[in-house]
Design a protein around this motif. Structure first.
Motif, PDB file in Angstrom:
ATOM      1  N   UNK A  39       0.831  -1.087  -0.018  1.00 31.47           N
ATOM      2  CA  UNK A  39      -0.062  -0.077  -0.068  1.00 31.47           C
ATOM      3  C   UNK A  39       0.620   1.358  -0.140  1.00 31.47           C
ATOM      4  N   UNK A  40       1.866   1.278   0.740  1.00 33.58           N
ATOM      5  CA  UNK A  40       2.809   2.266   0.691  1.00 33.58           C
ATOM      6  C   UNK A  40       3.322   2.572  -0.434  1.00 33.58           C
ATOM      7  N   UNK A  41       3.947   1.670  -1.101  1.00 34.74           N
ATOM      8  CA  UNK A  41       4.607   1.783  -2.340  1.00 34.74           C
ATOM      9  C   UNK A  41       3.713   2.169  -3.432  1.00 34.74           C
ATOM     10  N   UNK A  42       2.301   1.877  -3.250  1.00 32.74           N
ATOM     11  CA  UNK A  42       1.044   2.268  -4.291  1.00 32.74           C
ATOM     12  C   UNK A  42       1.159   3.623  -4.166  1.00 32.74           C
ATOM     13  N   UNK A  43       1.076   4.224  -2.901  1.00 34.23           N
ATOM     14  CA  UNK A  43       0.582   5.513  -2.470  1.00 34.23           C
ATOM     15  C   UNK A  43       1.908   6.220  -2.941  1.00 34.23           C
ATOM     16  N   UNK A  44       3.171   6.044  -2.728  1.00 36.69           N
ATOM     17  CA  UNK A  44       4.193   6.770  -3.445  1.00 36.69           C
ATOM     18  C   UNK A  44       4.096   6.862  -5.002  1.00 36.69           C
ATOM     19  N   UNK A  45       3.784   5.753  -5.579  1.00 34.82           N
ATOM     20  CA  UNK A  45       3.624   5.940  -6.916  1.00 34.82           C
ATOM     21  C   UNK A  45       2.651   6.739  -7.470  1.00 34.82           C
ATOM     22  N   UNK A  46       1.699   6.835  -6.787  1.00 32.18           N
ATOM     23  CA  UNK A  46       0.131   7.831  -7.153  1.00 32.18           C
ATOM     24  C   UNK A  46       0.844   9.149  -6.743  1.00 32.18           C
ATOM     25  N   UNK A  47       1.481   9.385  -5.726  1.00 33.03           N
ATOM     26  CA  UNK A  47       2.035  10.566  -5.567  1.00 33.03           C
ATOM     27  C   UNK A  47       2.986  11.171  -6.507  1.00 33.03           C
ATOM     28  N   UNK A  48       3.684  10.281  -7.050  1.00 33.01           N
ATOM     29  CA  UNK A  48       4.664  10.523  -7.835  1.00 33.01           C
ATOM     30  C   UNK A  48       4.176  10.799  -9.646  1.00 33.01           C
ATOM     31  N   UNK A  54       0.889  16.997 -13.028  1.00 31.94           N
ATOM     32  CA  UNK A  54       0.750  18.479 -12.896  1.00 31.94           C
ATOM     33  C   UNK A  54       2.042  19.555 -13.232  1.00 31.94           C
ATOM     34  N   UNK A  55       3.218  18.717 -13.254  1.00 26.97           N
ATOM     35  CA  UNK A  55       4.561  19.539 -13.683  1.00 26.97           C
ATOM     36  C   UNK A  55       5.179  19.870 -12.369  1.00 26.97           C
ATOM     37  N   UNK A  56       4.666  19.570 -11.342  1.00 26.24           N
ATOM     38  CA  UNK A  56       5.547  19.935 -10.044  1.00 26.24           C
ATOM     39  C   UNK A  56       6.669  19.471  -9.772  1.00 26.24           C
TER      40      UNK A  56
END
Length: 96
Positions: A39-48, A54-56
């Motif tokens: 789940x943590x890896x999935x959340x990091x991938x989603x954040x990335x 959005x180009x941030x």
């Protein structure tokens, strides 16, 4: 003698059941840790991926470049100020 055998078999049964319960607990913990990491890896991938969309991420890279350029600029200003101070000293020495 039969009491001795009963207690011996009870001890063996307790030992086997304790090992089984311990193994089950360890397996449950390992599975829950694997799920948590997944789940943590999935959340990091989603954040990335959202940062890419959005180009941030590009903005962050530009900010790092600007900070590096700012540091270089400060160094150049300090070098120029010291060169100006040297020239002033030389002019004062010539004027005397």
């Amino acid at each position: 003698m039969s009491e001795y055998r009963d207690s011996s078999s009870n001890n063996l049964f307790s030992l086997i059941s304790g090992a089984f319960i311990g193994a089950a607990g360890l397996a449950w913990w390992l599975i829950s840790e694997a799920d948590r990491r997944k789940v943590e890896k999935k959340q990091k991938a989603m954040m990335y991926s959202s940062r890419i969309q959005d180009g941030s991420e590009a903005i962050d890279a530009n900010q790092n470049i600007k900070e590096d350029e700012g540091e270089k600029l400060e160094q150049k200003v300090e070098q120029l100020n010291s060169a100006i101070a040297d020239v002033r000293r030389q002019l004062e020495e010539l004027g005397q």
